[in-house]
Each structure stands twice: as C-alpha cells, then as structure tokens.
Design a protein around this motif. Structure first.
Motif, PDB file in Angstrom:
ATOM      1  N   GLY A 297      -8.522 -42.212  -5.451  1.00 53.36           N
ATOM      2  CA  GLY A 297      -9.734 -41.725  -6.102  1.00 53.36           C
ATOM      3  C   GLY A 297     -10.908 -42.656  -5.854  1.00 53.36           C
ATOM      4  O   GLY A 297     -10.736 -43.858  -5.628  1.00 53.36           O
ATOM      5  N   SER A 301      -9.643 -43.455  -0.811  1.00 52.12           N
ATOM      6  CA  SER A 301      -9.360 -42.056  -0.480  1.00 52.12           C
ATOM      7  C   SER A 301      -7.874 -41.795  -0.284  1.00 52.12           C
ATOM      8  O   SER A 301      -7.451 -40.652  -0.232  1.00 52.12           O
ATOM      9  N   GLN A 311      -8.127 -35.304   2.473  1.00 48.34           N
ATOM     10  CA  GLN A 311      -8.095 -36.632   1.869  1.00 48.34           C
ATOM     11  C   GLN A 311      -7.089 -36.617   0.726  1.00 48.34           C
ATOM     12  O   GLN A 311      -7.126 -35.728  -0.128  1.00 48.34           O
ATOM     13  N   LYS A 313      -6.848 -38.290  -1.976  1.00 49.58           N
ATOM     14  CA  LYS A 313      -7.382 -38.356  -3.342  1.00 49.58           C
ATOM     15  C   LYS A 313      -7.774 -36.982  -3.872  1.00 49.58           C
ATOM     16  O   LYS A 313      -7.662 -36.722  -5.062  1.00 49.58           O
ATOM     17  N   ASN A 314      -8.259 -36.110  -2.980  1.00 50.25           N
ATOM     18  CA  ASN A 314      -8.637 -34.768  -3.425  1.00 50.25           C
ATOM     19  C   ASN A 314      -7.420 -33.886  -3.653  1.00 50.25           C
ATOM     20  O   ASN A 314      -7.362 -33.102  -4.603  1.00 50.25           O
ATOM     21  N   LEU A 317      -5.583 -34.808  -6.924  1.00 52.01           N
ATOM     22  CA  LEU A 317      -6.272 -34.345  -8.138  1.00 52.01           C
ATOM     23  C   LEU A 317      -6.040 -32.849  -8.356  1.00 52.01           C
ATOM     24  O   LEU A 317      -5.781 -32.394  -9.468  1.00 52.01           O
ATOM     25  N   SER A 341     -11.582 -36.951 -12.373  1.00 52.86           N
ATOM     26  CA  SER A 341     -12.660 -36.780 -11.400  1.00 52.86           C
ATOM     27  C   SER A 341     -12.405 -37.725 -10.238  1.00 52.86           C
ATOM     28  O   SER A 341     -11.395 -38.428 -10.200  1.00 52.86           O
ATOM     29  N   ASP A 342     -13.337 -37.760  -9.322  1.00 55.03           N
ATOM     30  CA  ASP A 342     -13.203 -38.613  -8.130  1.00 55.03           C
ATOM     31  C   ASP A 342     -13.565 -40.051  -8.507  1.00 55.03           C
ATOM     32  O   ASP A 342     -14.616 -40.555  -8.144  1.00 55.03           O
ATOM     33  N   GLU A 343     -12.669 -40.684  -9.250  1.00 55.08           N
ATOM     34  CA  GLU A 343     -12.933 -41.987  -9.841  1.00 55.08           C
ATOM     35  C   GLU A 343     -11.910 -42.993  -9.319  1.00 55.08           C
ATOM     36  O   GLU A 343     -10.731 -42.664  -9.177  1.00 55.08           O
ATOM     37  N   TYR A 344     -12.355 -44.216  -9.066  1.00 53.14           N
ATOM     38  CA  TYR A 344     -11.400 -45.257  -8.701  1.00 53.14           C
ATOM     39  C   TYR A 344     -10.776 -45.816  -9.974  1.00 53.14           C
ATOM     40  O   TYR A 344     -11.479 -46.227 -10.899  1.00 53.14           O
TER      41      TYR A 344
END
Ligand SMILES: [Zn+2]
Length: 632
Positions: A297, A301, A311, A313-314, A317, A341-344
C-alpha cells in the motif's frame, strides 16, 4: 434462532435495565432506589431476595449435595429427583441479556463435550473486578427437562467465579444449558443479591450449552473450548479486556493459592480460558473479529506486472474488500481492515491495529511473484510457544487453500518457516520464532496469523486471472468461505446479493436512477442505507453523499449532475444491528437520449412531420441521424 426479538424490549426499558444494573453494582446505593426508579419493572432486589429465601441459596453453609441438585441420571428427565426441583424457577425481574454485557465480561466453558464421569468447569467473569462477590450460584438445566439444577461456586477470585460441575452434578448423558448465575455482594444488606439470565435473549450468539457424552465418544474434538467477552449488544469486546481480566483473576488466584484445593484449579481453568479465547470454539461462538490485512500500500506497491498493469497493493485491497463483504453474510463475524485505502502501513503496525480492534485472527492478503504458479498459505510454525496457534493456523490455512484451489489455481500447499537470519530469533521458551513478521507478531498477541499468497503476478496464466475483477471477487469469497468454515459460522437467513439499478448500468446527468438492494431470503425487519461515491476519489475530498439514510425502503431514487463513474454502497441492517454491505459501479453519462418524438402520429398524406430527439444533459457536439422505414 433468536429466542427473543430485540424490538420487544424498548429502548426505554433497556435504559432502565442498565440504570438498575449500575445501581446494583454501586452497592452502597440506597436499596429502596430500585423500586422508586421504575415501577414498571420488578425490582431485582425484591425478586432475588424472594428467590434466596425459597432456596436458602448463596449461603456458604448450603451443604445440599450436588447429587441432589443435579437430579437423576436418566436421559428422559422423568426421574423424581429432577421434578422435585421444579419449584426452583427463576424469579421475576431477572436481569436479561440486554444487561449481560454491562455486567459480565465473559462466560467460559472449559469443554464443549464432557465425558460421563468427568468434570465441567465454568468461569463467569464480571466486568467489575471489585464488586465484592461473597457467594455465587450457577443454575443450569437439561433442555426439555423441568428440573432447574444449581451449584455453588467453588472459588471466587476478584470478579471471576469458578463453578466445578463434578460427576454427580452432570450425571446423565445429554445436553446441559447454563440458565443463570446468581451472586451475592458484600453489602450492608446481607441479603443483597441479583440474578443474571444466561439462557435467553442471547442476541446473536448461541446459548451456553455443553454435552455430556459416553466416555468412548470423546475424541480429540473434545478439547474445543469457549470463552466470551460480551459488550452491551451481546457481542465480543476487545481481546485485551478479556485477557487482562483473566490474567488479573489468575494472578490473584496464584497469590492466594494453596489454602483450598479448589483454589489450585482456579488459575489453571482461568488460564485455559486464555487458550480458549485464542482458538475460539467452533461450537459456542461469540462474535469473531477477523482482521483482513491487504498487503502493501502507498509507496510500497508490492509485486508488479507492468505489462498487464497490475500492482499487488491494488489487488490485495480489492480481494480484501470482497472478502469483507462475503464475511459479513455470516452470523457472528465482525471484520476489521488494517487498511482501507492506498496507504502505507508498516508490518508491526498492521498487527497492532488488528489487536487494538480486538481481532481473533489475522489474515494477510498477498499476491506472489518471482516464478511460480498458484496459491499457497503461510501459517504459524510448529514451535511450542503458543503451540495451539500452529494447529489453528494449519487448519485455517488448509481450508482457505482448498477454496482457492477449487477456483482452478495450482495447489502449492500450506507452509511455515522459522526466522533464521542473523543467528535466528526465538520465542520466550527458546523455540524458533516465525519468519514472517505479521505471523510472529500475531502469535505474540495470542492470535493465529496467516498469509495467503493467492497467485503469481508474473505468471502469464495467473496474471490473466488477476486482471478480472470477477476473479478478484472469487478470491475474496474463497478466503471468506475458508475462514467461516474454520470457525463454524453459518450464513444469515437473508443475503444481500447485490445492487440493482434502473436503468441498468448508466444514466444521463440529472436523470433519476432507481437503486434497490437485491436481498434474498427473509427480508423482514431489514433497513437500508445508500451512499454514493465518485470512483477513484479520496473519501476526504467530499465526492460522496448519502442517497438515503437508514430506513425501511429498499428502493430509492438518485440523480447526479456530474458525469462520471460512481460507486453505490448499500448497507442492510437487521433487527440485531448487524450490517451487511455491498457496492456496485454506476456510470453517469454527460448526456442521455430520452426519446424521439413526431409532431403527428397520423399525418394526412402530403403533410410534413417534424421528428425530434429529446436529449438530456450536455448536448454540445452531438450529431443526429434520422431514418425511416416503410412497414406496409
Ligand atoms: Zn506481498
């Protein structure tokens, strides 16, 4: 399924109950306050006092043998002993399940199955450790039998009470159900006591039942145990609270230990409660909190396949979101997402978040890379420290993997490994630590952690599979089914299948769209809430809104003046407050062709007819073509 309908008890009555309860706990409060506070409700003091006088209960001098109380050993309940206890019915005004969560922390049954001649231990832990319990009595019954059986506490340690049902208390083969617990508190009034019903209105968990079975029927399954922490809704509270309550009780028991034989049993039974909390019984389930951990995230990636535009990470999720939606179709499961969400999020932080949310199990969702094909699951290693987590993780991993393999993915097996870098890492008992951080840290917090590697992002066949949103949904559903199966969860009597739109997939700006939840099964008592969100936009950007707030209408009308791709979220909430959600995509076009119109439908021969197109929205740049056909 649910013996009582929550709607039957008004909010007012609930608040009265909780008021009474808080008064009951504040033992210094004038006892007359009960009667004054709410005349509608039978004061618990009076009724429980009456009960005490009937039975002479709660006295340390009560030497009535367990054998007498437990009734006979006949399976058909027709023996005289059981009947002789028919008079011992529960008093009126017993605090019901709506109050349980405020006063009880958990109820623990040592075993779901007890062999005939064995002992069942039950621990009832109260939220207030300092309430000053002086005596306690457990009432139980054999379902379908008239006799109400009871047993005195064999130990009381702060807020936890241990009941030991020895062979003479559970003489017959068959089911036993806990009915109520009655406690006396240290108080200026020596008769002060109250009773908490355990057997009804249990909301979304099953009654506390165990079975006595013939000795030869007991196998390895018999070790399954149950422990619950209950909040005011009858669902699990955070694990930390349970564990700390147990530990405090157990520590305290150790301090005093040895002066009575039963004292020695208390800490072991209590600490076994900890194990039960970790493994979560498949038979007696409270609410299971499942942490879903979408791998990677933000700046991380994960694995990528640039050619296919994938990717990790997507993908993780999306799989996790689909998994969550599916898990919510089951009774007794709450889902916590370590990121939405797209969070590290750092690896340790992921587990910390899950533990803080009271999670019972940690499922990390990943996509594999670097050569290979198919699915594999990593589980806690076979180290002795919290060794039961290896067993649970192994079973869970196999269940999840078998669901993934059923989708056609290659079976790479369930695996585990040790931390070997830099001379190795070890658990407190010297056994090798797990290699993966999230598995190791879950284990340190007493819950099983697994990593599901669904497929290989760089394998052509797998990558093609991952490119389809439908397939990501199948992966998430497979994970969910494996988890639900592991914990013995069953589906709700209704099912939110999806969201229907009219028109089907798109509409022009400013035009009404009918949205309705597609729910199968028993839809009585369901409420619906709809939210729109512009796809791809951060939720903080305000590009969302409520189409319709919670209500009984399942079909709503929505219109948008901004063209674009939207997500419509639907929450379906049942009478118990349980939420089931779904999301669907919808497109708002910049314009929509509504109709063609003729100036006359039956013009005279030779008359001119005007043909026009009715178009809503932005008509700039549109071209029109008209044609006709002679049908005669
Ligand atoms: Zn990964």
């Amino acid at each position: 399924m649910m013996p009582c309908n929550k709607e039957v008890v008004s909010d007012m009555l609930k608040s009265v109950l909780s008021l009474l309860l808080s008064l009951a706990l504040a033992v210094s409060y004038p006892l007359s306050a009960y009667a004054d506070s709410e005349p509608m409700f039978e004061p618990p003091l009076e009724s429980s006092s009456a009960y005490s006088s009937d039975t002479g209960a709660l006295s340390d001098n009560d030497q009535e043998s367990n054998a007498q109380k437990a009734g006979g050993g006949e399976f058909d309940c027709s023996d005289g002993t059981a009947k002789s206890h028919e008079e011992a019915v529960l008093p009126e005004g017993v605090l019901d399940a709506y109050s349980i969560g405020e006063i009880l922390d958990f109820v623990y049954l040592e075993s779901s199955f007890v062999s005939l001649g064995g002992t069942q231990r039950v621990v009832v832990s109260f939220a207030d450790l300092d309430m000053g319990i002086t005596s306690a009595k457990l009432q139980y019954q054999r379902p379908g039998c008239n006799g109400l059986l009871s047993i005195d506490a064999s130990d009381i340690v702060d807020g936890a009470v241990l009941f030991e049902l020895e062979p003479d208390a559970i003489q017959a083969v068959g089911e036993y159900e806990l009915v109520a617990v009655q406690v006396s508190l240290a108080s200026e009034n020596p008769n002060f006591s109250f009773t908490i019903a355990l057997d009804e209105c249990n909301d979304d968990f099953h009654p506390y039942i165990f079975s006595v079975v013939a000795s030869e029927a007991v196998d390895e399954q018999s070790v399954s145990m149950s422990a619950y922490a209950i909040d005011e809704n009858g669902s699990l509270t955070q694990a930390n609270d349970v564990e700390s309550a147990l530990r405090i009780a157990a520590d305290s028991a150790n301090d005093e230990g040895g002066d009575r034989e039963s004292k020695n049993d208390a800490p072991s039974a209590l600490s076994r409660g900890l194990d039960a909390r970790r493994t979560t019984s498949t038979l007696q389930d409270g609410k299971l909190v499942v942490a879903l951990d979408p791998g990677h995230g933000g700046s991380d990636s994960g694995a990528v396949n640039e050619d296919k535009g994938l990717q990790e990470k997507n993908l993780t999720l999306k799989i996790a979101q689909y998994c969550k939606l599916e898990l919510e179709q089951y009774f007794g499961i709450d889902v916590y997402m370590t990121r939405t969400s797209d969070e590290y999020v750092g690896l340790e932080e992921r587990v910390n978040r899950a533990i803080a949310a009271g999670s019972d199990v940690f499922v990390s969702i990943h996509i594999n890379s670097a050569g290979g094909n198919g699915a594999e699951v990593w589980v806690p290693n076979d180290s002795s420290w919290y060794g039961d987590l290896h067993d649970v993780g192994w079973d869970l991993g196999n269940k999840v993997l078998s669901k993934l393999v059923a989708l056609g993915l290659a079976d790479r097996g369930v695996k585990f490994d040790d931390y070997i870098e830099n001379g190795g890492l070890f658990y407190p008992d010297g056994s090798p630590a797990d290699g993966f951080s999230v598995i190791r840290n879950s284990r340190k917090n007493g819950i099983p952690g697994i990593i599901v590697e669904h497929a290989f992002i760089d394998n052509a066949e797998n990558a093609a599979f991952l490119q389809s949103d439908d397939n990501l949904k199948k992966l998430g559903m497979a994970d969910a089914e494996g988890i639900a199966q592991q914990y013995g969860k069953s589906k709700k009597p209704y099912y939110l299948q999806g969201i229907d739109f009219s028109p089907d997939a798109s509409q022009g700006i400013g035009q009404p769209v009918l949205i309705s939840a597609r729910v199968s099964g028993d839809t009585r008592g369901l409420n619906y809430k709809y939210v729109w969100h512009k796809s791809g936009q951060d939720w903080n950007d305000g590009q969302w809104g409520i189409v319709k707030d919670l209500g009984g209408t399942s079909t709503v009308s929505w219109q948008q003046n901004e063209p674009g791709d939207y997500e419509i979220f639907c929450d379906v909430v049942d009478a118990t407050g349980d939420v089931m959600s779904s999301v669907a995509d919808y497109r708002i076009d910049p314009w929509a062709f509504a109709a063609a119109a003729l100036s006359s439908s039956e013009p005279a021969l030779g008359d001119a007819v005007t043909v026009s197109a009715s178009v809503q929205g932005d008509t700039a740049g549109l071209s029109y073509k008209y044609s006709y056909e002679n049908l005669s």
